[in-house]
Design a protein around this motif. Structure first.
Motif, mmCIF file in Angstrom:
data_model
loop_
_atom_site.group_PDB
_atom_site.id
_atom_site.type_symbol
_atom_site.label_atom_id
_atom_site.label_comp_id
_atom_site.label_asym_id
_atom_site.label_seq_id
_atom_site.Cartn_x
_atom_site.Cartn_y
_atom_site.Cartn_z
ATOM 1 N N ASN A 197 45.116 130.936 52.446
ATOM 2 C CA ASN A 197 44.803 129.651 51.818
ATOM 3 C C ASN A 197 44.762 128.528 52.862
ATOM 4 N N GLU A 198 43.545 128.043 53.155
ATOM 5 C CA GLU A 198 43.376 126.999 54.178
ATOM 6 C C GLU A 198 44.057 125.698 53.767
ATOM 7 N N GLN A 199 43.978 125.387 52.446
ATOM 8 C CA GLN A 199 44.573 124.142 51.951
ATOM 9 C C GLN A 199 46.085 124.145 52.180
ATOM 10 N N PHE A 200 46.685 125.307 51.961
ATOM 11 C CA PHE A 200 48.135 125.431 52.147
ATOM 12 C C PHE A 200 48.515 125.195 53.610
ATOM 13 N N SER A 201 47.786 125.866 54.523
ATOM 14 C CA SER A 201 48.140 125.693 55.947
ATOM 15 C C SER A 201 47.838 124.265 56.412
ATOM 16 N N ASP A 202 46.778 123.639 55.871
ATOM 17 C CA ASP A 202 46.487 122.239 56.218
ATOM 18 C C ASP A 202 47.629 121.328 55.767
ATOM 19 N N THR A 203 48.148 121.590 54.554
ATOM 20 C CA THR A 203 49.240 120.768 54.014
ATOM 21 C C THR A 203 50.486 120.911 54.895
ATOM 22 N N ILE A 204 50.807 122.138 55.272
ATOM 23 C CA ILE A 204 51.977 122.359 56.139
ATOM 24 C C ILE A 204 51.763 121.643 57.477
ATOM 25 N N GLY A 205 50.521 121.697 57.983
ATOM 26 C CA GLY A 205 50.194 121.027 59.248
ATOM 27 C C GLY A 205 50.407 119.522 59.148
ATOM 28 N N ILE A 206 49.998 118.922 58.017
ATOM 29 C CA ILE A 206 50.154 117.470 57.836
ATOM 30 C C ILE A 206 51.641 117.117 57.714
ATOM 31 N N ILE A 207 52.386 117.942 56.958
ATOM 32 C CA ILE A 207 53.839 117.710 56.832
ATOM 33 C C ILE A 207 54.480 117.745 58.224
ATOM 34 N N PHE A 208 54.074 118.740 59.030
ATOM 35 C CA PHE A 208 54.632 118.860 60.383
ATOM 36 C C PHE A 208 54.322 117.610 61.212
ATOM 37 N N TRP A 229 67.121 115.015 58.949
ATOM 38 C CA TRP A 229 66.178 115.618 57.981
ATOM 39 C C TRP A 229 64.787 115.808 58.566
ATOM 40 N N THR A 230 64.304 114.819 59.318
ATOM 41 C CA THR A 230 62.955 114.963 59.882
ATOM 42 C C THR A 230 62.917 116.071 60.939
ATOM 43 N N ALA A 231 64.069 116.271 61.621
ATOM 44 C CA ALA A 231 64.124 117.358 62.616
ATOM 45 C C ALA A 231 63.996 118.711 61.917
ATOM 46 N N TRP A 232 64.726 118.863 60.814
ATOM 47 C CA TRP A 232 64.642 120.121 60.046
ATOM 48 C C TRP A 232 63.233 120.346 59.508
ATOM 49 N N CYS A 233 62.686 119.269 58.930
ATOM 50 C CA CYS A 233 61.359 119.366 58.318
ATOM 51 C C CYS A 233 60.309 119.741 59.377
ATOM 52 N N THR A 234 60.414 119.122 60.550
ATOM 53 C CA THR A 234 59.478 119.416 61.641
ATOM 54 C C THR A 234 59.611 120.870 62.084
ATOM 55 N N THR A 235 60.852 121.289 62.328
ATOM 56 C CA THR A 235 61.090 122.636 62.859
ATOM 57 C C THR A 235 60.638 123.707 61.868
ATOM 58 N N LEU A 236 61.041 123.547 60.617
ATOM 59 C CA LEU A 236 60.702 124.582 59.628
ATOM 60 C C LEU A 236 59.196 124.601 59.330
ATOM 61 N N SER A 237 58.569 123.421 59.268
ATOM 62 C CA SER A 237 57.129 123.403 58.986
ATOM 63 C C SER A 237 56.347 123.986 60.167
ATOM 64 N N PHE A 238 56.808 123.724 61.402
ATOM 65 C CA PHE A 238 56.095 124.300 62.549
ATOM 66 C C PHE A 238 56.300 125.812 62.602
ATOM 67 N N TRP A 239 57.505 126.260 62.298
ATOM 68 C CA TRP A 239 57.776 127.710 62.281
ATOM 69 C C TRP A 239 56.865 128.398 61.259
ATOM 70 N N LEU A 240 56.768 127.773 60.057
ATOM 71 C CA LEU A 240 55.930 128.366 59.001
ATOM 72 C C LEU A 240 54.451 128.332 59.403
ATOM 73 N N LEU A 241 53.994 127.171 59.881
ATOM 74 C CA LEU A 241 52.576 127.032 60.247
ATOM 75 C C LEU A 241 52.199 128.013 61.364
ATOM 76 N N SER A 242 53.050 128.089 62.394
ATOM 77 C CA SER A 242 52.726 128.976 63.520
ATOM 78 C C SER A 242 52.832 130.447 63.107
ATOM 79 N N SER A 243 53.724 130.755 62.156
ATOM 80 C CA SER A 243 53.818 132.137 61.665
ATOM 81 C C SER A 243 52.563 132.508 60.874
ATOM 82 N N ILE A 244 52.074 131.570 60.053
ATOM 83 C CA ILE A 244 50.830 131.817 59.312
ATOM 84 C C ILE A 244 49.695 132.085 60.305
ATOM 85 N N TYR A 245 49.660 131.256 61.342
ATOM 86 C CA TYR A 245 48.622 131.393 62.366
ATOM 87 C C TYR A 245 48.707 132.768 63.043
ATOM 88 N N GLN A 246 49.924 133.159 63.423
ATOM 89 C CA GLN A 246 50.093 134.457 64.105
ATOM 90 C C GLN A 246 49.679 135.608 63.197
#
Lengths: 301, 153
Positions: A70-81, A96-113
């Motif tokens: 789902n491209e929309q999902f990964s785009d949303t995670i990217g914007i949150i990051f 909180w922003t540190a957690w949000c950044t770290t977890l969203s980047f982990w999820l986005l990069s995992s989707i990418y991988q």
């Protein structure tokens, strides 16, 4: 070494790891990492087509398959990051922003991988560094908040030594395992010069001076390859002393800058981490210590 | 200001994080090799002696994607990679030339289902390896071939 002496040494190491230092180097590393992550998140996601053979990420088995397509999902995670990362860089709403950044980047990069045939390793140091910096923001939130409020975050000792030490340990670990993998798979003959010439032929930027020199001279290729193997395999020595860390850091940095010039692999977070944690921080520590104790070698970490 | 700020929270979670981090990268990563974000960085660990380059050309000389004709390179410079999505099927063998029959068979198999509106394609293969001539030791083309695959009724 008997148990009592080992205990004394471990206690001293633990005390050294928990000692606080000014956060300047870690703050620069944090901003560099966030910038690298933003560039990675901004880049268009490549995608391979075919049957899935294995999961490439720890999160892979936990993610519903719709998330991967789902491209929309990964785009949303990217914007949150990007939003959370900008707020973290600006030191807002921590941790909180540190957690949000770290977890969203982990999820986005995992989707990418998980969309690829083979792991894109440029993301690894970015993701790992984010976790370390996020842990600092979490465990030292009160100290960091106070220092930020008084505008003395750069100078007040609010950052435990373990933050820099874990980044150094990670960089030493991946280089050591990379060197050992080469030795296990190919032996000492890995550094024969020919293989690196072939990689440059295949993937290198042939217009660059270094690429042309490597292609033209196998002896030079062999020396560069052997130096790389030596520096990688013995990167763990960087954990034993600050001057040793600077020497190994200089070799590894030269290797990565050369690789960047020839292959354009874009390991920018790794290069930045090596510069800050293997060169700048130990150099600053040596300089600080030499003012107090002109002769002695400071104890790692 | 040299005053140290006092710790106000427990240190147990902090120690747990440090131990977990060290164990993950020192013990787990060598076991899993490549499971993002854990990795032993195994790329470029092989000792390749020769590579094969394949180029495909349309009748007007325009280059085409070799992978679309079952001849793309799947070389990763990693002798035992962990694959996520399966790599495209390829007949190309690293460091070797395919015979004319093998090239034709691979191309016809690749285009069987999707068809192709070209009269023919030219497949150029080059094996690149060490050249033993010259004092400095270069790499270059040691073998090459050109095969024409004709599509027709």
């Amino acid at each position: 070494m008997n148990a009592a002496r080992l205990r004394i040494r471990l206690t001293a190491l633990a005390r050294a790891a928990m000692a606080l230092e000014p956060a300047a180097v870690v703050l620069v590393a944090l901003w560099c990492t966030l910038a690298c992550c933003a560039v990675s998140a901004w880049s268009p996601l490549r995608s391979s087509t075919g049957e899935r053979l294995h999961y490439l990420t720890l999160l892979g088995p936990l993610m519903p398959s719709e998330w991967l397509t789902n491209e929309q999902f990964s785009d949303t995670i990217g914007i949150i990051f990007l939003i959370a990362g900008a707020l973290w860089a600006a030191r807002r709403w921590l941790p909180w922003t540190a957690w949000c950044t770290t977890l969203s980047f982990w999820l986005l990069s995992s989707i990418y991988q998980e969309r690829l045939t083979y792991t894109d390793h440029t993301f690894n140091p970015e993701c790992v560094f984010l976790f370390v910096f996020c842990a600092w923001e979490q465990f030292y939130r009160n100290e960091v908040r106070l220092a930020t409020q008084t505008r003395r975050l750069w100078t007040l000792p609010t950052c435990p030594v373990w933050v820099s030490w874990l980044c150094t340990f990670y960089l030493a670990a991946i280089h050591t395992t990379a060197g050992l993998t080469k030795l296990v798979k190919s032996g000492l003959a890995w550094a024969d010069g020919t293989s690196v010439q072939l990689w440059v032929w295949m993937w290198g930027n042939h217009d660059g001076l270094l690429a042309r020199l490597i292609l033209a001279d196998r002896q030079l290729a062999l020396v560069l390859q052997a130096t790389t193997l030596l520096a990688e395999t013995f990167a763990w020595l960087a954990l034993l002393g600050l001057r040793l860390r600077i020497a190994i850091g200089a070799l590894l940095l030269a290797f990565h800058l050369g690789s960047q010039a020839v292959f354009r692999l874009n390991f920018f977070a790794l290069i930045g981490g090596l510069f800050l944690f293997f060169i700048v921080r130990p150099a600053l520590t040596v300089r600080r210590s030499s003012r107090v104790l002109p002769v002695s070698e400071p104890i790692a970490p | 200001m040299s005053r140290r700020l006092e710790r106000t929270t427990s240190r147990t979670p902090e120690w747990a994080f440090i131990v977990l981090f060290v164990c993950a990268h020192a013990l787990v990563a060598p076991l899993v090799v490549d499971l993002y974000p854990l990795s032993t960085m195994p790329m470029f660990s092989d000792r390749t002696r020769a590579i094969t380059e394949v180029e495909v050309f349309a009748p007007d000389g325009q280059p085409l994607r070799a992978a679309s004709f079952g001849l793309g390179s799947s070389y990763l410079a990693n002798p035992s990679p962990r694959y996520g999505i399966s790599p495209p099927v390829s007949a190309a063998r690293q460091g070797q030339l395919l015979s004319a029959d093998e090239v034709s068979e691979a191309v016809l198999r690749a285009v069987r289902t999707r068809g192709v509106d070209l009269a023919f394609i030219d497949v150029v293969q080059r094996v690149v390896g060490p050249l033993d001539t010259g004092a400095h030791g270069r790499v270059g083309v040691v073998l090459s071939s050109r095969v024409r695959v004709v599509f027709g009724p």
